[in-house]
Scaffold this motif. Structure first.
Motif, short mmCIF file in Angstrom:
data_model
loop_
_atom_site.label_atom_id
_atom_site.label_comp_id
_atom_site.label_asym_id
_atom_site.label_seq_id
_atom_site.Cartn_x
_atom_site.Cartn_y
_atom_site.Cartn_z
N LEU A 29 -0.32 -2.40 4.55
CA LEU A 29 1.38 -2.42 4.85
C LEU A 29 2.17 -2.01 4.06
O LEU A 29 2.84 -0.83 4.35
CB LEU A 29 1.74 -3.97 5.27
N VAL A 30 1.99 -2.46 2.66
CA VAL A 30 3.03 -1.50 1.91
C VAL A 30 2.45 -0.34 1.40
O VAL A 30 3.30 0.50 1.03
CB VAL A 30 3.10 -2.56 0.46
N THR A 34 -4.05 1.45 1.69
CA THR A 34 -4.41 1.36 3.07
C THR A 34 -3.44 0.40 3.96
O THR A 34 -3.69 0.14 4.95
CB THR A 34 -5.92 1.36 3.77
N ASP A 45 -14.73 -2.07 -4.86
CA ASP A 45 -14.32 -3.38 -4.62
C ASP A 45 -13.50 -3.75 -6.13
O ASP A 45 -14.24 -4.03 -6.94
CB ASP A 45 -15.39 -4.55 -4.42
N LEU A 46 -12.32 -4.14 -6.00
CA LEU A 46 -11.48 -4.38 -7.23
C LEU A 46 -11.63 -5.85 -7.80
O LEU A 46 -11.19 -6.13 -8.97
CB LEU A 46 -9.92 -4.21 -6.87
N LYS A 92 -1.14 -15.31 -7.94
CA LYS A 92 0.16 -14.43 -8.37
C LYS A 92 0.72 -14.72 -9.32
O LYS A 92 1.29 -13.73 -10.21
CB LYS A 92 0.78 -14.30 -6.96
N LEU A 100 -1.21 -2.96 -5.77
CA LEU A 100 -0.77 -3.86 -4.17
C LEU A 100 -2.10 -4.80 -3.93
O LEU A 100 -1.98 -5.73 -3.09
CB LEU A 100 -0.28 -2.86 -3.24
N SER A 106 -10.23 -0.26 -0.02
CA SER A 106 -11.34 -1.11 -0.51
C SER A 106 -12.62 -0.08 -0.42
O SER A 106 -13.46 -0.36 -1.37
CB SER A 106 -11.71 -2.30 0.30
N ILE A 146 7.22 -9.42 4.50
CA ILE A 146 7.36 -8.09 4.61
C ILE A 146 6.64 -7.43 5.88
O ILE A 146 5.76 -8.26 6.39
CB ILE A 146 6.54 -7.04 3.50
N TYR A 148 -3.04 -18.90 -3.40
CA TYR A 148 -2.28 -17.57 -3.61
C TYR A 148 -1.42 -17.64 -4.78
O TYR A 148 -1.06 -16.84 -5.55
CB TYR A 148 -1.82 -17.10 -2.24
N ARG A 174 -5.44 -3.30 12.87
CA ARG A 174 -5.95 -4.34 12.31
C ARG A 174 -5.54 -5.65 13.16
O ARG A 174 -4.26 -5.89 13.03
CB ARG A 174 -5.78 -4.72 10.77
P1 NAP Z 1 -2.46 -5.77 3.38
O1 NAP Z 1 -1.74 -4.81 4.41
O2 NAP Z 1 -3.28 -6.80 3.72
O3 NAP Z 1 -3.33 -4.61 2.51
C1 NAP Z 1 -4.07 -5.17 1.51
C2 NAP Z 1 -4.61 -4.03 0.71
O4 NAP Z 1 -5.73 -4.42 -0.25
C3 NAP Z 1 -5.53 -3.06 1.75
O5 NAP Z 1 -5.49 -1.84 1.19
C4 NAP Z 1 -7.12 -3.33 1.24
O6 NAP Z 1 -7.99 -2.26 1.42
C5 NAP Z 1 -6.77 -3.91 -0.07
N1 NAP Z 1 -7.77 -4.82 -0.92
C6 NAP Z 1 -7.85 -6.05 -0.31
N2 NAP Z 1 -9.03 -6.88 -0.91
C7 NAP Z 1 -9.56 -5.70 -1.84
C8 NAP Z 1 -10.48 -5.43 -2.61
N3 NAP Z 1 -11.48 -6.68 -3.06
N4 NAP Z 1 -10.81 -4.32 -3.37
C9 NAP Z 1 -10.07 -3.35 -3.22
N5 NAP Z 1 -9.16 -3.32 -2.21
C10 NAP Z 1 -8.68 -4.37 -1.48
O7 NAP Z 1 -1.24 -6.33 2.21
P2 NAP Z 1 0.03 -5.89 1.99
O8 NAP Z 1 0.98 -6.79 3.16
O9 NAP Z 1 0.31 -4.27 2.00
O10 NAP Z 1 0.40 -6.59 0.74
C11 NAP Z 1 0.67 -5.68 -0.61
C12 NAP Z 1 1.01 -6.45 -1.68
O11 NAP Z 1 2.26 -7.14 -1.34
C13 NAP Z 1 0.10 -7.73 -2.05
O12 NAP Z 1 -0.01 -7.65 -3.41
C14 NAP Z 1 0.69 -8.99 -1.29
O13 NAP Z 1 0.34 -10.08 -2.01
C15 NAP Z 1 2.23 -8.41 -1.54
N6 NAP Z 1 3.17 -9.13 -0.71
C16 NAP Z 1 3.03 -9.09 0.56
C17 NAP Z 1 3.74 -9.73 1.74
C18 NAP Z 1 3.78 -9.49 3.36
O14 NAP Z 1 4.60 -10.33 3.94
N7 NAP Z 1 2.61 -8.58 3.72
C19 NAP Z 1 4.79 -10.42 1.06
C20 NAP Z 1 5.12 -10.40 -0.12
C21 NAP Z 1 4.25 -9.92 -1.14
P3 NAP Z 1 -8.96 -2.06 2.73
O15 NAP Z 1 -7.69 -1.92 3.88
O16 NAP Z 1 -9.56 -0.97 2.55
O17 NAP Z 1 -9.57 -3.31 3.22
#
Ligand code: NAP
Ligand code: GDP
Length: 319
Positions: A15-16, A13, A45-46, A145, A67, A41, A171, A141, A318
């Motif tokens: 961004l990616v 759900t 809960d992972l 990671k 992700l 989520s 991203i 973090y 969000r």
């Molecule tokens: P995001 O939009 O914040 O989404 C996070 C996702 O993780 C959501 O689907 C959330 O579910 C889920 N989640 C979080 N905690 C959880 C838990 N305890 N149990 C189950 N699900 C959980 O993140 P994103 O930006 O798409 O990031 C995706 C990946 O890219 C991550 O691994 C991040 O570290 C990496 N990344 C991100 C960026 C960036 O700029 N955004 C840059 C480099 C790398 P719900 O929505 O249902 O809560």
């Protein structure tokens, strides 16, 4: 006939995850023999091994794009170092343990260019992940990671698992987290610009505006994630980034957002706020060597789409 390919995307759900879902939908019949599962989520809960095992039992994934993470921008990382470390360590440990237990064929997990050493030579490449401490602002973090890379290689060495990792830069795109305090810079500044236009106030950029970043659009990244799943055979990480020449300053980003949203007011810099790491310039040489016809959406265009998405989805985004 071979068993069906079931690709489970954790964090589906986010961004990616939403970017990957949109990309797979665009592929239509080309991927009709595969089942794609996008976890939220609410599915479990992972951070809990039992709940993670229940999810793997239910969906029986053959492939996993991992992700799900506690994700945030500079200011959230500075404030919640304990949660960023503990939650991400727990999630990553559970996902890789279950990928092993349930005999997943391939798992692609996600690192970030912000986990690289603070003191380093540039450009950063895939061999440098563990070469020194990360910037102090996000060490919770970053160390959590980095351990995905360590654990993925350990599962391979001990059990022959095909677990690999990708390293995207900062991203942005539709379905981002636009929270004013906890988000990354682009969604944060889109939200701030929206408010400044509504309230007729200045647009306040945190820090000096001088730090440099490479940004990748979530829809472009989605295509690369699927390419890694399909074609990338190495276990070592691969940087998924725009070119070094596409690095921009935070001030440039603010101006691009202001132009995209037609903000006519004043842009000011609050230098009492942190700048974070000055730059994290990453090389995409390895990616370009394996994927020569790679193209990226121009930033102006992608920022406009991301800002419009926020305006159109203001009630439910969000934030
Ligand atoms: P995001 O939009 O914040 O989404 C996070 C996702 O993780 C959501 O689907 C959330 O579910 C889920 N989640 C979080 N905690 C959880 C838990 N305890 N149990 C189950 N699900 C959980 O993140 P994103 O930006 O798409 O990031 C995706 C990946 O890219 C991550 O691994 C991040 O570290 C990496 N990344 C991100 C960026 C960036 O700029 N955004 C840059 C480099 C790398 P719900 O929505 O249902 O809560
Ligand atoms: P990073 O790329 O991992 O450091 O994370 P961010 O996406 O949070 O970007 C941080 C950079 O943007 C720093 O130089 C901040 O000073 C700058 N910045 C300026 N305004 C903002 C804002 O409103 N939110 C965030 N997160 N960063 C901002």
């Amino acid at each position: 006939m071979s068993a069906q390919k079931v690709v489970m995307v954790t964090g589906g759900t986010g961004l990616v995850g939403k970017g990957i879902e949109a990309y797979i939908q665009q592929q239509g019949d080309a991927r009709k023999d595969e089942q794609w599962v996008y976890l939220r989520s609410a599915d479990g809960d992972l951070r809990s091994l039992e709940q993670t095992q229940a999810i793997f039992r239910k969906y029986k994934p053959t492939h996993v794009i991992h992700l799900a993470a506690r994700v945030g921008g500079l200011f959230s990382n500075m404030k919640y170092k304990v949660e960023f470390f503990r939650e991400n360590i727990a999630i990553n440990d559970n996902i890789l343990a279950c990928c092993h237990e349930f005999k997943v064929v391939k798992c692609v997990s996600c690192l970030s260019t912000c986990i690289f050493p603070d003191k380093t030579t540039y450009p950063i490449d895939e061999t440098m992940v563990h070469n020194g401490p990360p910037h102090f602002s996000n060490e919770g973090y970053a160390y959590a990671k980095r351990m995905i890379d360590v654990l993925s290689r350990a599962y391979n060495a001990q059990h022959g698992c095909k677990f690999t990792t990708v390293i995207p830069t900062n991203i942005y795109g539709p379905h981002d987290n636009y929270h004013l305090a906890d988000s990354h810079v682009i969604p944060g500044l889109i939200h701030k610009t929206y408010n400044a236009m509504k309230d007729n106030t200045d647009l306040v950029i945190y820090g000096t505006g001088k730090p440099l970043r490479q940004f990748v659009y979530s829809l472009d990244l989605a295509k690369l994630f699927v390419w890694v799943l399909d074609k990338y055979e190495e276990l070592d990480p691969i940087i998924l980034s725009v070119d070094e020449a596409d690095e921009v300053s935070i001030a440039d980003v603010a101006h691009t957002i202001a132009e995209a949203m037609n903000f006519q007011g004043k842009i000011v810099f609050d230098t009492s706020k942190a700048d974070g790491q000055f730059k994290k310039t990453a090389s995409n040489k390895k990616l370009r060597s394996l994927y020569p016809d790679l193209t990226f959406t121009p930033m102006k265009e992608a920022v406009k789409v991301s800002a419009q998405w926020f305006i159109d989805n203001y009630a439910t985004a969000r934030k």
